[in-house]
Scaffold this motif. Structure first.
Motif, PDB file in Angstrom:
ATOM      1  N   ALA B  12       0.830  -1.203   0.000  1.00  0.00           N
ATOM      2  CA  ALA B  12       0.000   0.000   0.000  1.00  0.00           C
ATOM      3  C   ALA B  12       0.869   1.260   0.000  1.00  0.00           C
ATOM      4  N   SER B  59     -13.769  -6.035  -1.323  1.00  0.00           N
ATOM      5  CA  SER B  59     -12.348  -6.399  -1.413  1.00  0.00           C
ATOM      6  C   SER B  59     -11.670  -6.084  -2.737  1.00  0.00           C
ATOM      7  N   THR B 205      -7.478  -1.020  -4.827  1.00  0.00           N
ATOM      8  CA  THR B 205      -6.410  -2.009  -4.981  1.00  0.00           C
ATOM      9  C   THR B 205      -5.335  -1.557  -5.970  1.00  0.00           C
ATOM     10  N   ALA B 209      -4.046   1.060  -2.435  1.00  0.00           N
ATOM     11  CA  ALA B 209      -4.474   0.346  -1.224  1.00  0.00           C
ATOM     12  C   ALA B 209      -3.960  -1.091  -1.230  1.00  0.00           C
ATOM     13  N   LEU B 210      -3.894  -1.684  -0.033  1.00  0.00           N
ATOM     14  CA  LEU B 210      -3.598  -3.114   0.066  1.00  0.00           C
ATOM     15  C   LEU B 210      -4.679  -3.927  -0.617  1.00  0.00           C
ATOM     16  N   CYS B 211      -5.890  -3.471  -0.442  1.00  0.00           N
ATOM     17  CA  CYS B 211      -7.071  -4.124  -1.002  1.00  0.00           C
ATOM     18  C   CYS B 211      -8.215  -3.172  -0.745  1.00  0.00           C
ATOM     19  N   VAL B 241     -10.255  -2.277   7.760  1.00  0.00           N
ATOM     20  CA  VAL B 241      -9.117  -2.347   6.841  1.00  0.00           C
ATOM     21  C   VAL B 241      -9.384  -1.474   5.615  1.00  0.00           C
TER      22      VAL B 241
ATOM     23  N   ASN C  24       6.506  -4.070   2.274  1.00  0.00           N
ATOM     24  CA  ASN C  24       5.499  -3.275   1.563  1.00  0.00           C
ATOM     25  C   ASN C  24       5.899  -2.866   0.150  1.00  0.00           C
ATOM     26  N   LYS C 238      -3.899  -8.593  -4.604  1.00  0.00           N
ATOM     27  CA  LYS C 238      -2.674  -8.609  -3.800  1.00  0.00           C
ATOM     28  C   LYS C 238      -2.745  -9.745  -2.778  1.00  0.00           C
ATOM     29  N   VAL C 241      -1.069  -9.931   0.719  1.00  0.00           N
ATOM     30  CA  VAL C 241      -1.606  -9.471   2.006  1.00  0.00           C
ATOM     31  C   VAL C 241      -1.869 -10.673   2.924  1.00  0.00           C
TER      32      VAL C 241
END
Lengths: 342, 342, 342, 342
Positions: B12, B59, B205, B209-211, B241, C24, C238, C241
């Protein structure tokens, strides 16, 4: 008013009605376990040259297509079809409704080609993202096709060869198979179809029955397929209704006789259309003929003759279908002739 | 080895990681009822100019597309999409898997046209057999498209006008929206999108973002939509999250900053590709560039540079994608430059 | 305000956050093909004693339950579950939403019994109408159960024996498995679970992760399972994660350490509840405790302590849940103690 | 061999066969737009006292149950049924197969109670986690029930009142409605059922037809319901097959005459069973009678009399069903009497 809308405008062929009457009060087991269904299965498997196969009777074409194809698919697979395929254009999304994706290919004279199936399959296999893609699983062909055309033996063999090479299953929709088998252009017979396909159905509804289609698995049915038809709402309590009719259709060659009657009427129909300057939109050797009419001319024709809307040609023209069947009479054709001549 | 495979190769954006760390041990309600999700929703609705709308966080792109579109469809309807649409080509049949049919239209530069949507709709409405047909219900557009192109404001307005005329709903897939908003060719902003669409999502995503994706219903969500996301397996226990990350993305213009970074890197990438005689396959004003390579040249390039398979061009050539993002560095570009120059 | 609502009220265990930070900016492949996911898979399979198995990472419990179970079912089969099973009571009909029927059995202390599974199976096999019936296919157990209880090794062996005898598959939902493994009453370990089950998942979300569950197929996964997860909207771009977090959870015994912390906190919690005359509703050896409260007393408690609604006991009483976890602190417990003492 | 297996062992009532013959060669529109279907609809709506309602004809009970109920549900809702409900125990998971969850309640004499429906509904409404729960949407009752019992007018009114209060829809499965209406214990008539239910069907298959059920929406059908039946594989090309038969069933009171015949035969059957010391397992005022037999005695009986397996009573006993119908003759009953007397 004469009716050329479809091949399902009348009830059943009189010989089927007679058998339904004769057997009406005899008790029989439910859900397809009756003696007539078993007798019909044996006769059909014999006609198809696959004595170890299985036959299931379902109500109509959309139902048998969806139930059979979905049972042949694995979870990561979809159905390959010509973009004109009935399962794509006229089944209200029945396959998608139970989770199956269609993989569309261009049609050529209403047909799929082996080359197109091969290219699609190789493209998926070469795709590095193929976990994100629906794989081809079942190949769907219709014979006669939705546009009345016929596969040659060679064309179907080529498609079947691609299927075997890549582990696909071949399914044939024979809603109007009687007319395909009886066509002057017919190059395929039941035994060849059974040898090449993993499953196919022999149409009843459009070929003389009140209702019912005979789904043939020439090399054996998917496990617990009867349970699966129940789950998909396709099991009739009085399965005898199908059994009695198909037993009659496959006695003394009635199914072929029905086909020939429809084809002879179609040849007369084509001749009448030609004579009145209404050449068929696509040349077809079977019982459906397609004509493009200007919309006002169509409205006038419909005052005397029932025909089927097929598609919008452009803003002022419509493609319509005229179909013959086992029930088309010489009087019907003469009335049409007069209506066009008016 | 330098990596241009996609815009989701890193974790992220550091500011998001920092906020996840800062809030990590604070207790929060589950399933999206936490304070960060509510704060993020307010900031997003403010940025979209639709204070009475609703935002849900899911997600990933496929998940939000399928859950949102299926909730917008009525049982007799399907989704209109360009044949290049992500929902058709790269979602493994996710929409069909829960019962929805896709209605494919030709793409023009990766886009749908209002005229094609209109014609499809009018054809169905004119069809006398429309009980057998899936009706258009939702129109799916992607911006930027799968091919990196952008809708103009006028194009989207025209499609929205057809939707309003015929009662269709307009849905926009914004997986890479940050890069679309920041493109030098951008003609659409968030408020316009919110005004024209019934639902759309703002991609997380692929934009830092991470997800997580933010699904916006600018005029209100379908009834009990939260329950529906649960049923469709798309509700995260720790919705925070998403909330924490989107709250950060919509603070101090970070989402736009991320987009600009990706676009600047893409402009540098295009310049490098041009300089090395690798003109892009399709001209794109956003962060994805497509190049056709001879297969052996591709194999050599991949020894130093990770790129994405896109499609088979022909037997000896492959289309590949190079993507930039918020995480692309000057060093990455220089390594690519050297690799190509070798 | 102190929070005992659930075991997912905080972010991730600090060691997981640290690893997410450290990795990361490293580029990694998408969709679970990254090195962390592969490393985590190896560590998990090692801990489970099944080196030839497969591991897939999904977002949350409902998602993994539905995707995994549906992939294990054949079309004529359903899922056997206790009537208290999470898949029945708290997944919004997710399994039914994709076509799977649940076959409910009475619970005993939140558990299924081998005898009940056997009787159900034999009843179906003896049923002369079994084409009209959904057959048992997968047996679903939860450990710890929804009511916090634990299967003994003998109980799980007995159920597994019935499954083997009748060709059923055994699936274990381990949303809170860390607390089950660490319980003072624990009689099952990972290797035994792996030896007895066809699939199970090791919970992350409730045991220290931001999100993510590790689905283990100890004897091999269903064909093309990755494609299937994509189709079911459960594939994260991703995937790292999950990989990074599970790699940390299975390094240096962290997963067990997390479990022990939660269990120690739960023992303290039980002692506090007892001391204040609030005996637990069902005796549980794990991290969830259930208490029946008069509704007005509950309202007062909630002014200081967040607890979870569980079910309606009667018109004036409610069952609530208090849960501990890796993140429960001594300060949390003391605050609760004071709140109850008021 | 005499057959008491079911009420669908014979073909159609002779008056229906006669009408099918008389109309057989008349052309008619496809898919239910024929004149007989429209005439049957008018007669049925008249008999039900709801002239503004709609009637659709489908093939069988499972099909009509699944198609109708699923069309009445909203995405977050499920179907409330007694645990003995046909949709739960004998439809092979058809409702779940298209995404609908069943909410089971205990049966009392084969029936649901208003109190149980109310309690379930209030429990869900009080549930603070109700986003994770399937809400009650449709209440399913069968009359006569699967165990041959009948709802009183008061019982059905009470259930309907709960439905109105909470916005639920009430659906009645009338597979054997003719026998319910004709029972000496009948307390419900068609007009009352139509006034209380949102949808119900009048059974044809078990009450004298070859196939076909009349689905009545007394207050109007769901939008585009015909399209929806096509999508669910339930539209017959020759809808006239249903139309002609139901037109006959609702001419000159034939449906009631059929019911009376079946009930009179059932009264004779009960008397014979009693005389031979085989008291019915559950007292039923309709055409199905249930008897518990020791397994060897059952085997001997089956040498002369076909009866239906119902359920396993215990290891050495079986519950069997004997059913009468419009086609049961005095000779059938005498043969049974002799077989039992042997």
């Amino acid at each position: 008013m004469v009716n050329f809308e479809s091949d399902y405008i009348a009830g059943a062929h009189p010989k089927l009605m007679q058998r339904l009457l004769e057997t009406n009060l005899e008790p029989g087991a439910g859900y397809g376990d009756d003696r007539w269904s078993r007798s019909a299965e044996r006769k059909i498997l014999d006609a198809c040259g696959c004595p170890d196969g299985s036959v299931f009777f379902l109500s109509g074409g959309t139902q048998v297509n969806v139930v059979a194809i979905s049972a042949l698919l694995r979870p990561w697979e979809g159905v390959v079809t010509a973009e004109t395929g009935h399962i794509h254009v006229h089944e209200a999304g029945g396959l998608e409704a139970i989770g199956c994706k269609l993989l569309l290919l261009p049609e050529r004279d209403g047909k799929l080609t082996a080359a197109a199936v091969r290219e699609l399959t190789e493209t998926v296999l070469a795709d590095e993202n193929r976990e994100h893609v629906v794989w081809p699983g079942v190949v769907y062909v219709t014979n006669p096709t939705e546009w009345g055309s016929l596969y040659t033996r060679r064309e179907l063999e080529d498609i079947a060869a691609v299927c075997r090479q890549y582990g696909l299953r071949l399914y044939l929709d024979g809603a109007r198979l009687a007319y395909g088998l009886a066509s002057r252009a017919a190059d395929l017979d039941l035994k060849t179809i059974a040898a090449l396909c993993d499953a196919f159905y022999i149409g009843g509804t459009k070929c003389g029955a009140l209702c019912g289609e005979a789904l043939v698995f020439p090399h054996g049915a998917p496990t617990h397929f009867a349970n699966y038809t129940k789950k998909r709402l396709a099991m009739l309590a009085k399965g005898r209704v199908f059994g009695v009719q198909f037993d009659a259709l496959f006695t003394d060659g009635l199914y072929w006789e029905i086909g020939r009657h429809g084809i002879e009427a179609a040849e007369r129909l084509k001749e009448i259309l030609r004579r009145h300057g209404l050449p068929t939109f696509r040349e077809t050797p079977t019982n459906q003929q397609f004509v493009v009419l200007e919309n006002e001319a169509l409205a006038r024709l419909r005052e005397q003759v029932a025909v089927s809307y097929w598609s919008r040609a452009d803003e002022t023209h419509t493609v319509v279908r005229l179909a013959t069947s086992w029930s088309t009479t010489e009087a019907d054709l003469e009335t049409l002739d007069r209506a066009l001549g008016g």
